[in-house]
Design a protein around this motif. Structure first.
Motif, mmCIF file in Angstrom:
data_model
loop_
_atom_site.group_PDB
_atom_site.id
_atom_site.type_symbol
_atom_site.label_atom_id
_atom_site.label_comp_id
_atom_site.label_asym_id
_atom_site.label_seq_id
_atom_site.Cartn_x
_atom_site.Cartn_y
_atom_site.Cartn_z
ATOM 1 N N TYR A 91 38.524 27.569 36.268
ATOM 2 C CA TYR A 91 37.097 27.633 35.946
ATOM 3 C C TYR A 91 36.487 28.863 36.628
ATOM 4 C CZ TYR A 91 36.358 25.899 40.679
ATOM 5 O OH TYR A 91 36.364 25.775 42.044
ATOM 6 N N GLU A 92 35.351 29.315 36.104
ATOM 7 C CA GLU A 92 34.663 30.486 36.649
ATOM 8 C C GLU A 92 33.198 30.448 36.239
ATOM 9 O OE1 GLU A 92 33.765 32.877 38.820
ATOM 10 O OE2 GLU A 92 35.863 33.502 38.731
ATOM 11 N N ALA A 109 37.622 38.061 36.216
ATOM 12 C CA ALA A 109 37.820 37.979 37.662
ATOM 13 C C ALA A 109 38.783 39.065 38.142
ATOM 14 C CB ALA A 109 38.334 36.598 38.039
ATOM 15 N N TRP A 129 39.715 28.060 41.082
ATOM 16 C CA TRP A 129 38.656 29.041 40.851
ATOM 17 C C TRP A 129 39.300 30.348 40.417
ATOM 18 C CZ3 TRP A 129 35.617 31.982 45.153
ATOM 19 C CH2 TRP A 129 34.484 32.606 44.587
ATOM 20 N N ALA A 130 38.878 30.888 39.287
ATOM 21 C CA ALA A 130 39.498 32.096 38.737
ATOM 22 C C ALA A 130 39.414 33.279 39.689
ATOM 23 C CB ALA A 130 38.850 32.448 37.395
ATOM 24 N N THR A 131 38.337 33.373 40.452
ATOM 25 C CA THR A 131 38.206 34.481 41.412
ATOM 26 C C THR A 131 39.303 34.404 42.467
ATOM 27 O OG1 THR A 131 35.824 34.708 41.072
ATOM 28 C CG2 THR A 131 36.711 35.514 43.160
ATOM 29 N N MET A 150 31.650 28.900 43.527
ATOM 30 C CA MET A 150 31.440 29.162 42.107
ATOM 31 C C MET A 150 30.057 28.734 41.676
ATOM 32 S SD MET A 150 31.266 27.250 39.083
ATOM 33 C CE MET A 150 31.470 27.512 37.332
ATOM 34 N N GLN A 190 37.946 34.152 31.484
ATOM 35 C CA GLN A 190 37.570 33.855 32.865
ATOM 36 C C GLN A 190 38.421 34.636 33.859
ATOM 37 O OE1 GLN A 190 35.970 29.401 33.079
ATOM 38 N NE2 GLN A 190 38.126 29.459 32.527
ATOM 39 N N ASN A 219 35.844 26.135 47.050
ATOM 40 C CA ASN A 219 35.734 27.149 45.998
ATOM 41 C C ASN A 219 34.773 26.707 44.897
ATOM 42 O OD1 ASN A 219 37.237 29.260 46.984
ATOM 43 N ND2 ASN A 219 39.153 28.570 46.052
#
Length: 281
Positions: free
Chosen positions: A144-145, A15, A177-179, A273, A11, A269
């Motif tokens: 998470y992603e 990202a 959030w992985a991003t 997602m 994940q 976020n």
């Protein structure tokens, strides 16, 4: 600048590739490229590739499985980090809230004493011990992603199949959030940060709170046809092989100060997602 990213298919690895500055030469690797349990292979790869920056986004994250597979967890989470730290370039290492015991009455600061209570936590702490003063350590939690294997997507699948779910309500933290985590990592790298930092999204939640929000947001986006009944349960009601920290909140103030950006709430976020998740359906 030549950058090697481990955990390319994970994940965070994905990202990091999507958010990388355009002027960097990125080489992202995973198990099919270099086996992190093979120290000689990893050492030879780094000698040939000679990166200017190494970002370790790989980890053995099967928390329960690690209780019976400590050798592999140790090899990936600790021994491989030792090999990476032999290389002269800067190492950016991503770690976890599981290095703490979850007994704090306030958010954990980067300098707080570690006291892991699981094999996963112990091996991740051991990996941290190999870092040098010039390296960068970033701890995170509840990642998470879109498109990944994570709590959010598991909940959507279960909510689609079941009318009622029981979700643990006495474990507290903040989803990440992985991003957003990837963007924070690139920002810290750009600032030349060294030492230990924390990053998670703003706000506080239990797994139960998180699940309720997932249901509401997913239903609003059409990812769920109906709203299931979600009931709070205790950790004792849902025993697992590995003990989880009951309190995983991370103090991220130093990270936000150095980046000069306001914190983003985890629910905002989550919504972003899930919009990406909806576009994948």
């Amino acid at each position: 600048m030549k950058v090697v990213i481990t955990g390319a298919n994970g994940q965070l690895g994905g990202a990091l590739q999507r958010t990388a500055p355009a002027d960097l030469e990125i080489n992202a690797i995973d198990i099919e490229d270099v086996d992190l349990t093979d120290d000689a292979m990893l050492r030879a790869y780094l000698a040939v590739e000679a990166p200017d920056l190494l970002i370790n986004a790989a980890a053995y994250t099967a928390v329960d499985k690690a209780e019976q597979d400590e050798i592999t967890a140790q090899a990936i989470n600790a021994d491989a980090v030792a090999v990476m730290a032999e290389h002269e370039c800067k190492l950016v290492h991503v770690s976890t809230d599981f290095v703490f015991d979850g007994q704090s009455s306030r958010a954990y600061k980067p300098e707080d004493a570690r006291a892991p209570i699981s094999v996963y936590g112990r091996t991740k702490a051991a990996g941290e011990d190999h870092l040098r003063d010039t390296d960068l350590l970033v701890r995170t939690a509840w990642v998470y992603e879109a498109g990944g294997a994570n709590f959010v997507r598991t909940m959507i699948r279960l909510m689609s199949d079941r009318d009622e779910l029981g979700i643990v309500s006495d474990q507290i933290g903040s989803p990440t959030w992985a991003t957003g985590l990837a963007s924070a990592l690139w920002g810290l790298i750009e600032k030349g940060a060294n030492g230990a930092y924390h990053h998670s999204d703003a706000g506080v939640a239990s797994w139960y709170d998180f699940a309720v929000a997932i249901a509401e947001e997913a239903h609003a986006l059409g990812l769920l046809d109906r709203m299931p009944a979600i009931e709070p349960i205790t950790t004792a009601d849902y025993p697992t092989q590995a003990v989880r920290p009951s309190f995983s909140l991370l103090d991220c103030r130093e990270t936000r100060e150095i980046l000069g950006k306001p914190a983003v709430h985890w629910r905002d976020n989550l919504r972003l997602m899930l919009k990406k998740e909806a576009s994948l359906v």
